[in-house]
Write a protein that holds these residues in place. Structure first.
Motif, PDB file in Angstrom:
ATOM      1  N   TYR A 157      -4.628  16.782  17.801  1.00  0.00           N
ATOM      2  CA  TYR A 157      -4.604  15.312  17.752  1.00  0.00           C
ATOM      3  C   TYR A 157      -5.872  14.771  17.089  1.00  0.00           C
ATOM      4  CZ  TYR A 157      -1.253  16.008  21.646  1.00  0.00           C
ATOM      5  OH  TYR A 157      -0.226  16.417  22.447  1.00  0.00           O
ATOM      6  N   ILE A 158      -7.000  15.428  17.371  1.00  0.00           N
ATOM      7  CA  ILE A 158      -8.255  14.978  16.786  1.00  0.00           C
ATOM      8  C   ILE A 158      -8.205  15.182  15.274  1.00  0.00           C
ATOM      9  CG2 ILE A 158     -10.741  15.423  16.649  1.00  0.00           C
ATOM     10  CD1 ILE A 158     -10.590  16.220  19.662  1.00  0.00           C
ATOM     11  N   ALA A 159      -7.713  16.334  14.862  1.00  0.00           N
ATOM     12  CA  ALA A 159      -7.628  16.626  13.435  1.00  0.00           C
ATOM     13  C   ALA A 159      -6.743  15.606  12.716  1.00  0.00           C
ATOM     14  CB  ALA A 159      -7.100  18.036  13.218  1.00  0.00           C
ATOM     15  N   SER A 160      -5.570  15.323  13.278  1.00  0.00           N
ATOM     16  CA  SER A 160      -4.684  14.385  12.590  1.00  0.00           C
ATOM     17  C   SER A 160      -5.255  12.973  12.661  1.00  0.00           C
ATOM     18  CB  SER A 160      -3.285  14.425  13.195  1.00  0.00           C
ATOM     19  OG  SER A 160      -3.319  13.994  14.525  1.00  0.00           O
TER      20      SER A 160
ATOM     21  N   LYS B 237       0.835  -1.203   0.000  1.00  0.00           N
ATOM     22  CA  LYS B 237       0.000   0.000   0.000  1.00  0.00           C
ATOM     23  C   LYS B 237       0.872   1.255   0.000  1.00  0.00           C
ATOM     24  CE  LYS B 237      -3.809  -1.750   2.894  1.00  0.00           C
ATOM     25  NZ  LYS B 237      -4.465  -1.463   4.192  1.00  0.00           N
ATOM     26  N   PRO B 238       0.338   2.347  -0.514  1.00  0.00           N
ATOM     27  CA  PRO B 238       1.068   3.612  -0.369  1.00  0.00           C
ATOM     28  C   PRO B 238       1.082   4.020   1.098  1.00  0.00           C
ATOM     29  CG  PRO B 238      -1.121   3.997  -1.276  1.00  0.00           C
ATOM     30  CD  PRO B 238      -0.933   2.500  -1.233  1.00  0.00           C
ATOM     31  N   LYS B 239       2.117   4.732   1.503  1.00  0.00           N
ATOM     32  CA  LYS B 239       2.233   5.104   2.912  1.00  0.00           C
ATOM     33  C   LYS B 239       1.615   6.472   3.183  1.00  0.00           C
ATOM     34  CE  LYS B 239       5.431   8.595   2.786  1.00  0.00           C
ATOM     35  NZ  LYS B 239       5.748   9.743   3.612  1.00  0.00           N
ATOM     36  N   PHE B 240       1.152   6.664   4.397  1.00  0.00           N
ATOM     37  CA  PHE B 240       0.760   8.004   4.837  1.00  0.00           C
ATOM     38  C   PHE B 240       1.202   8.155   6.281  1.00  0.00           C
ATOM     39  CE2 PHE B 240      -1.725  11.493   6.393  1.00  0.00           C
ATOM     40  CZ  PHE B 240      -1.751  12.361   5.316  1.00  0.00           C
ATOM     41  N   TYR B 241       1.948   9.236   6.541  1.00  0.00           N
ATOM     42  CA  TYR B 241       2.515   9.454   7.870  1.00  0.00           C
ATOM     43  C   TYR B 241       1.876  10.708   8.463  1.00  0.00           C
ATOM     44  CZ  TYR B 241       6.371   9.785  11.374  1.00  0.00           C
ATOM     45  OH  TYR B 241       7.132   9.854  12.526  1.00  0.00           O
ATOM     46  N   ALA B 242       1.034  10.509   9.459  1.00  0.00           N
ATOM     47  CA  ALA B 242       0.358  11.635  10.124  1.00  0.00           C
ATOM     48  C   ALA B 242       0.932  11.774  11.523  1.00  0.00           C
ATOM     49  CB  ALA B 242      -1.143  11.390  10.198  1.00  0.00           C
ATOM     50  N   LEU B 243       1.519  12.926  11.795  1.00  0.00           N
ATOM     51  CA  LEU B 243       2.229  13.100  13.064  1.00  0.00           C
ATOM     52  C   LEU B 243       1.724  14.317  13.840  1.00  0.00           C
ATOM     53  CD1 LEU B 243       4.662  12.123  14.818  1.00  0.00           C
ATOM     54  CD2 LEU B 243       6.078  13.710  13.517  1.00  0.00           C
ATOM     55  N   ASP B 244       1.652  14.142  15.164  1.00  0.00           N
ATOM     56  CA  ASP B 244       1.358  15.265  16.053  1.00  0.00           C
ATOM     57  C   ASP B 244       2.627  15.661  16.769  1.00  0.00           C
ATOM     58  OD1 ASP B 244      -1.664  15.296  16.004  1.00  0.00           O
ATOM     59  OD2 ASP B 244      -1.272  13.208  16.529  1.00  0.00           O
TER      60      ASP B 244
ATOM     61  N   PHE C 257      -4.551   3.543   2.437  1.00  0.00           N
ATOM     62  CA  PHE C 257      -3.146   3.817   2.752  1.00  0.00           C
ATOM     63  C   PHE C 257      -2.687   2.993   3.951  1.00  0.00           C
ATOM     64  CE2 PHE C 257      -4.330   7.476   0.289  1.00  0.00           C
ATOM     65  CZ  PHE C 257      -3.169   7.904  -0.329  1.00  0.00           C
ATOM     66  N   ASN C 258      -1.411   2.698   3.978  1.00  0.00           N
ATOM     67  CA  ASN C 258      -0.774   2.130   5.160  1.00  0.00           C
ATOM     68  C   ASN C 258      -0.366   3.332   6.008  1.00  0.00           C
ATOM     69  OD1 ASN C 258       0.575   0.476   6.985  1.00  0.00           O
ATOM     70  ND2 ASN C 258       2.483   0.494   5.780  1.00  0.00           N
ATOM     71  N   VAL C 259      -1.063   3.523   7.123  1.00  0.00           N
ATOM     72  CA  VAL C 259      -0.926   4.779   7.865  1.00  0.00           C
ATOM     73  C   VAL C 259      -0.032   4.619   9.090  1.00  0.00           C
ATOM     74  CG1 VAL C 259      -2.189   6.501   9.217  1.00  0.00           C
ATOM     75  CG2 VAL C 259      -3.147   5.656   7.070  1.00  0.00           C
ATOM     76  N   LEU C 260       0.934   5.511   9.204  1.00  0.00           N
ATOM     77  CA  LEU C 260       1.763   5.592  10.415  1.00  0.00           C
ATOM     78  C   LEU C 260       1.263   6.775  11.234  1.00  0.00           C
ATOM     79  CD1 LEU C 260       4.176   4.860  12.162  1.00  0.00           C
ATOM     80  CD2 LEU C 260       5.655   6.103  10.596  1.00  0.00           C
ATOM     81  N   HIS C 261       0.696   6.458  12.394  1.00  0.00           N
ATOM     82  CA  HIS C 261       0.124   7.520  13.229  1.00  0.00           C
ATOM     83  C   HIS C 261       0.524   7.252  14.679  1.00  0.00           C
ATOM     84  CE1 HIS C 261      -2.394  10.736  14.403  1.00  0.00           C
ATOM     85  NE2 HIS C 261      -3.396  10.029  14.861  1.00  0.00           N
ATOM     86  N   PRO C 262       1.728   7.686  15.038  1.00  0.00           N
ATOM     87  CA  PRO C 262       2.278   7.336  16.346  1.00  0.00           C
ATOM     88  C   PRO C 262       2.119   8.460  17.371  1.00  0.00           C
ATOM     89  CG  PRO C 262       4.007   8.186  14.960  1.00  0.00           C
ATOM     90  CD  PRO C 262       2.720   8.378  14.197  1.00  0.00           C
ATOM     91  N   MET C 263       2.427   8.138  18.597  1.00  0.00           N
ATOM     92  CA  MET C 263       2.420   9.149  19.656  1.00  0.00           C
ATOM     93  C   MET C 263       3.508   8.798  20.674  1.00  0.00           C
ATOM     94  SD  MET C 263       1.399  11.885  21.031  1.00  0.00           S
ATOM     95  CE  MET C 263      -0.028  12.585  20.240  1.00  0.00           C
ATOM     96  N   GLY C 264       4.021   9.831  21.333  1.00  0.00           N
ATOM     97  CA  GLY C 264       5.055   9.612  22.339  1.00  0.00           C
ATOM     98  C   GLY C 264       5.161  10.813  23.248  1.00  0.00           C
ATOM     99  N   TYR C 265       6.269  10.913  23.945  1.00  0.00           N
ATOM    100  CA  TYR C 265       6.400  11.972  24.956  1.00  0.00           C
ATOM    101  C   TYR C 265       7.757  12.652  24.894  1.00  0.00           C
ATOM    102  CZ  TYR C 265       2.458   9.308  26.595  1.00  0.00           C
ATOM    103  OH  TYR C 265       1.256   8.648  26.649  1.00  0.00           O
TER     104      TYR C 265
ATOM    105  N   ARG D 288       4.663   1.851  18.877  1.00  0.00           N
ATOM    106  CA  ARG D 288       5.814   2.636  18.425  1.00  0.00           C
ATOM    107  C   ARG D 288       6.141   3.799  19.343  1.00  0.00           C
ATOM    108  NH1 ARG D 288       6.882   1.987  12.657  1.00  0.00           N
ATOM    109  NH2 ARG D 288       5.593   0.273  11.916  1.00  0.00           N
ATOM    110  N   GLU D 289       5.466   3.852  20.495  1.00  0.00           N
ATOM    111  CA  GLU D 289       5.672   4.978  21.415  1.00  0.00           C
ATOM    112  C   GLU D 289       7.161   5.251  21.682  1.00  0.00           C
ATOM    113  OE1 GLU D 289       3.695   4.893  25.416  1.00  0.00           O
ATOM    114  OE2 GLU D 289       5.753   5.343  26.035  1.00  0.00           O
ATOM    115  N   VAL D 290       7.541   6.531  21.701  1.00  0.00           N
ATOM    116  CA  VAL D 290       8.898   6.896  22.126  1.00  0.00           C
ATOM    117  C   VAL D 290       8.812   7.861  23.311  1.00  0.00           C
ATOM    118  CG1 VAL D 290       9.842   6.653  19.803  1.00  0.00           C
ATOM    119  CG2 VAL D 290       9.146   8.912  20.610  1.00  0.00           C
ATOM    120  N   ARG D 291       9.825   7.813  24.151  1.00  0.00           N
ATOM    121  CA  ARG D 291       9.973   8.770  25.250  1.00  0.00           C
ATOM    122  C   ARG D 291      11.397   9.278  25.185  1.00  0.00           C
ATOM    123  NH1 ARG D 291       7.089   5.625  30.350  1.00  0.00           N
ATOM    124  NH2 ARG D 291       5.241   5.038  29.152  1.00  0.00           N
ATOM    125  N   THR D 292      11.556  10.588  25.089  1.00  0.00           N
ATOM    126  CA  THR D 292      12.915  11.114  24.918  1.00  0.00           C
ATOM    127  C   THR D 292      13.786  10.838  26.138  1.00  0.00           C
ATOM    128  OG1 THR D 292      12.169  13.269  25.687  1.00  0.00           O
ATOM    129  CG2 THR D 292      12.254  12.935  23.309  1.00  0.00           C
TER     130      THR D 292
END
Length: 928
Positions: free
Chosen positions: A55-58, A30-37, A70-78, A122-126
């Motif tokens: 966040y709601i919009a994305s 699939k084509p990719k789509f990367y939506a990031l907050d 689409f193959n969607v990448l929609h991750p969240m972290g801190y 896929r969560e990340v924490r700095t």
RNA sequence: GCGGGUGUGGUGGAAUUGGUAGACACGCUAGAUUUAGGAUCUAGUGCCGCGAGGCGUGAAGGUUCGAGUCCUUUCACCCGCACCA
């Protein structure tokens, strides 16, 4: 059967979690789509209703794109390193990691309740060592790189050393702090210390003595973008200038590319403009002025070489290194006094004092490069040491600051460009004829500039030059809660920690405060030495480690890449992952990061490309700034006697207002008097003056903040109305980019809509879908909606899509439509906005799989075609009535029919029309 | 000072290339239903006017058959930058 949001929403949130519905696939056809907050800093206060807006919009876009295949990448972290946790640690002794963990837990609960389709795997924490190990690794790559200006590319430091060994500094075009000149033989002769000092001048991460923004209250150094009007952005504490040895990042090497890249990305114009401004490119010339009776020259930068014959004095910054050398004995005390006075001023004083002209004469003279005339050299604090060369050639007739300076010290103002009245003010416009200027005479300014540069270059006085306002970014912070910088010192020389010893984890310390002698908190650690073989060892068993930590923007400058490949133990991100995911298709966040995070991230990504780690120079293809949601504060009015006066009676009293917590006020602005009395001790005995038993407050729109008692918590909204209502209401409030006030009263409209939607499927009390053929009208309602939604989501116009839903549901209810063929499309259509109710209806229709990957409906034009149009009939442009006519009617027929109407005759009042305009399918306008 | 943006009912906000200003929703008014309701339904609601009608998109001009939309001038507010040579 009523719609119960709380049961339904919990159920589907659990379903998504168990089934891992929103897991992005690493590699896909699939084509990719990367939506990031922009990931949040997990503060102790939790989320308020303003935070989830973006966040709601994305999430809507992410869910929509899944429906679109689409193959969607929609991750969240801190972004979990930061000041508040550390200040809390200083007050309470609780380890910042502990505070952070708690806050993250609370954030996660709040986010989960809203029903976002994040891929949490896929969560990340700095602040996680597994993450910051790579932030440290990136730092080492920057440390090991230099910038080759001929190739416009960062390269390994080994190549630079090789160049030094073979050619010395000959033919070297590198970004550097100061220009060096040496031969290969000289390089050979240097010892380690001398070599490292030279290399520091070229490394992209380097140490230098620089003037920094020191904030005594916070006990740390701040970057330029963290200082606003001479105060710290966080906390608003005074900031002073101080010289310190500091780690810096050579972002200036990338100034031109950072500027050029802006043309290729779809960002708000205001934001691009802010970055252009911050980079501050200006084209001109660098010119050397020979000093009289002194071997040195003064180098200046000017954008107006055409005015060089108008120079009547020069001004150096008070801190300029030449000042001490050239000042004459007679002027020494005056100059010294002025320098001290300038140094004492804080940034804030200096800003506040722009109008006052001050300076001192050094007693020295320079020689005009063309005329040989003597030019007095002054110092003045209007010349900034940090810009250009810290010196200017003053052209008082054509620069307002020089003009003012000349006026104050009674210096001449020779005119060299025609067109102004230089007796009254400086003539700064870049137009007019050049006069009194030898070979430039008679030229227009625009011709004279290149001519002057050519002449300057030919005579060996200097060269054309581009200057940037952008400064290198200070990278060290005197704080505990940040990434340790992986550097140790051997005889004071910085050495890189070996990659196998990463992560260099934060050590335990006895307190999170600086030490008594002003060292950063890490200097308190007892196990903070480095042994090249063993790694971190107890103090005394190895070399001292760096004690400053990285700034907040370090971890956030590459997190978008880590989401692509979060678990990778061998690389910060694999080429395979970046090849597929490339860049962020949609990035949503606040505009306050314009010159901080967003600029640094672009810098690092260009560096990654240079060094061959990734392929996309621009991390964020499309960016939207969501507007701020402001609060609607409530005020109780109190008169001089201390009696509380209802807002409708306050005209009769002299009152002052006090904030009341908005949770004590209902939608009609009525105060819960008992609640208010109980809210604060000092109010328990208060008297209240009102009529008809209603005590009213007044309302005002202010920033949403704890101190204004106007914070609305999404949890409360969800308990009362559900997450779907919250999501749709936040979108319904207005355009995403606009800032707008939150008013809980309006939420019932959206909530009623969802109930109506539910009722549409339960007409007559129970689940009720029929197999009848839909009517033309019903199909038109449906396809109008489908068309509008596809258009609106692509245009990020979510407020209008919510309206479109309301219209469609109202119309279908009115038409009493129960037809499966029509209604079955609605759950998919609404799924991006209100995913829980969508899943529930979808499930009740007999589906067992999630709705998340159902194809999004596409409208069919045939259902939208009209055969008739209600023409507005206007007279002289004023609409009087409408009249329905077939659309296939010819222009002349329309005119004829309309003119023959009785109503038309009425408005004509017996006159004959001068002209009749017929726009088929639009309007008829009759000109009388 | 420079740059960017925004001005539409009581409120949040809608309005393809210029083509019925105020969609949708809140609030408000009246009514129905209900033990009651912050539930549901019906009707109304830009302003002035009894009405016919007039006036209306921050203000003033202009272009046009027709302007919220285009042009000129101007005002207010918000955001960013600000001695950057």
């Amino acid at each position: 059967m009523d719609y119960r949001a709380s049961d339904v929403e919990k159920k589907w949130q659990a379903f998504w979690r168990v089934k891992e519905t929103f897991k992005a696939h690493d590699y896909s056809e699939k084509p990719k789509f990367y939506a990031l907050d922009m990931f949040p800093y997990p503060s102790g206060a939790g989320l308020h209703v303003g935070h989830p807006l973006g966040y709601i919009a994305s999430d809507i876009v992410a869910r929509y794109k899944r429906h679109k295949g689409f193959n969607v990448l929609h991750p969240m972290g801190y972004d979990s390193f930061g000041l508040p946790a550390e200040q809390y640690a200083i007050q309470t002794g609780q380890h910042p990691a502990e505070t952070t963990r708690k806050n993250i837990k609370r954030y996660r609960q709040q986010l989960d309740q809203i029903g976002f389709s994040f891929d949490w795997s896929r969560e990340v924490r700095t602040s996680d060592p597994n993450y910051y190990r790579w932030t440290q690794w990136i730092f080492l790559q920057l440390f090991d790189s230099w910038y080759d200006e001929s190739a416009q590319q960062a390269k390994p430091i080994e190549e630079l050393i090789l160049h030094f060994q073979r050619y010395g500094t000959q033919d070297l075009h590198a970004s550097c702090g100061s220009e060096f000149q040496f031969t290969p033989e000289e390089w050979d002769g240097f010892d380690d210390a001398a070599r490292e000092n030279i290399l520091q001048n070229y490394r992209l991460a380097y140490r230098t003595e620089s003037t920094v923004n020191w904030c005594p209250a916070l006990g740390t150094v701040l970057a330029n973008d963290e200082v606003k009007d001479g105060l710290s952005e966080r906390g608003g504490h005074p900031v002073v200038q101080k010289k310190m040895m500091q780690w810096s990042m050579r972002i200036t090497a990338y100034a031109e590319r950072l500027l050029q890249g802006l043309d290729q990305i779809d960002w708000p114009e205001s934001l691009k403009e802010a970055q252009r401004n911050w980079i501050g490119r200006s084209a001109g010339a660098s010119v050397h002025f020979q000093l009289q009776n002194h071997p040195d020259q003064i180098e200046v930068f000017t954008t107006r070489p055409d005015t060089i014959f108008g120079v009547s004095f020069m001004v150096l910054a008070p801190e300029h290194p030449l000042v001490a050398e050239i000042t004459t004995a007679e002027q020494a005390s005056a100059v010294k006094a002025y320098q001290e006075q300038a140094a004492r001023k804080t940034e804030r004083d200096r800003l506040a004092d722009v109008k006052t002209v001050s300076g001192a004469f050094t007693g020295a003279y320079a020689l005009h490069p063309f005329t040989g005339e003597e030019i007095p050299v002054w110092i003045g604090d209007y010349v900034l040491a940090s810009y250009g060369t810290g010196a200017v050639m003053a052209v008082p007739a054509h620069d307002s600051r020089d003009w003012a300076f000349a006026g104050h010290f009674d210096l001449p103002r020779p005119e060299v460009i025609e067109g102004g009245n230089i007796k009254q003010e400086a003539y700064e416009a870049k137009e007019g004829k050049v006069i009194n200027s030898d070979f430039l005479n008679g030229l227009e300014v625009q011709e004279a500039i290149p001519r002057a540069i050519t002449q300057i270059e030919e005579k060996g006085l200097g060269q054309g030059k581009i200057n940037y306002r952008l400064r290198d970014a200070i990278f060290g912070r005197q704080r505990y809660w940040g990434e340790p910088i992986p550097i140790y010192y051997v005889n004071g020389l910085p050495r890189r920690v070996k990659e196998e010893h990463l992560p260099l984890e934060l050590p335990e310390v006895s307190a999170y405060l600086p030490t008594e002698d002003g060292e950063p908190p890490l200097a308190r650690a007892t196990v903070w030495n480095y042994h090249p073989e063993k790694g971190v060892v107890a103090n005394g068993e190895g070399y001292p480690l760096e004690t400053t930590t990285m700034p907040g923007w370090a971890g956030s400058s590459w997190y978008d890449l880590r989401y692509m490949d979060p678990g990778n133990p061998d690389q910060f991100v694999s080429p395979k992952a970046t090849e597929y995911w490339k860049d962020v298709d949609l990035y949503i966040g606040g505009s306050e990061h314009a010159t901080g995070h967003l600029l640094y991230t672009r810098f690092w990504h260009k560096f990654f490309v240079d060094r061959g780690y990734t392929s996309a120079e621009e991390p964020f293809k499309k960016l939207i700034n969501q507007g701020m949601i402001t609060g609607t504060s409530a005020f109780v009015h109190r008169n001089e006697k201390g009696v509380m006066v209802s807002a409708d009676l306050r005209k009769d009293h002299k009152t002052t207002k006090i904030h009341a917590d908005v949770s004590l006020v209902n939608a009609s602005d009525e105060l819960d008097v008992e609640g208010f009395k109980a809210w604060r001790d000092d109010l328990s005995q208060a008297e209240f003056l009102n009529h008809e038993g209603r005590f009213l407050v007044s309302r005002e729109v202010e920033k949403m903040s704890k101190s204004k008692y106007n914070v609305v918590n999404p949890d409360d909204i969800i308990v009362e109305y559900g997450a779907d209502t919250l999501r749709m209401y936040e979108m319904f409030l207005g355009p995403l980019e606009q800032s707008k006030p939150w008013n809980t009263a309006g939420i019932t409209g959206v909530h009623n809509f969802l109930k109506k939607l539910w009722r549409l499927f339960h007409q007559g009390g129970n689940w009720n879908l029929t197999d009848e053929e839909p009517t033309e009208k019903e199909l038109k309602i449906l396809h109008t909606l489908i068309k509008k939604l596809n258009e609106d989501i692509e245009a990020y116009s979510f407020n209008t899509s919510v309206s479109a839903f309301m219209i469609a549901v109202n119309d279908l209810l009115y038409a009493k439509c129960t037809k499966q063929a029509v209604l079955e499309k609605l759950p998919v259509l609404i799924s991006p906005f209100a995913p829980h109710i969508a899943e529930e209806l979808w499930g009740k229709m007999g589906h067992v799989e999630s709705i998340a990957y159902e194809p999004y409906p596409v409208h069919e034009e045939k259902y939208l075609v009209e055969s008739k149009h209600k023409y507005p009939i206007s007279f002289n442009g004023k609409m009087r009535f409408t009249y329905e006519l077939p659309l296939d009617l010819a222009k002349a027929e329309v005119e004829e029919t309309v003119l023959s109407l009785e109503k038309t005759q009425h408005y004509l009042e017996g006159k004959s029309p001068k002209k009749v305009i017929v726009v088929p399918g639009k309007i008829v306008n009759i000109v009388i």
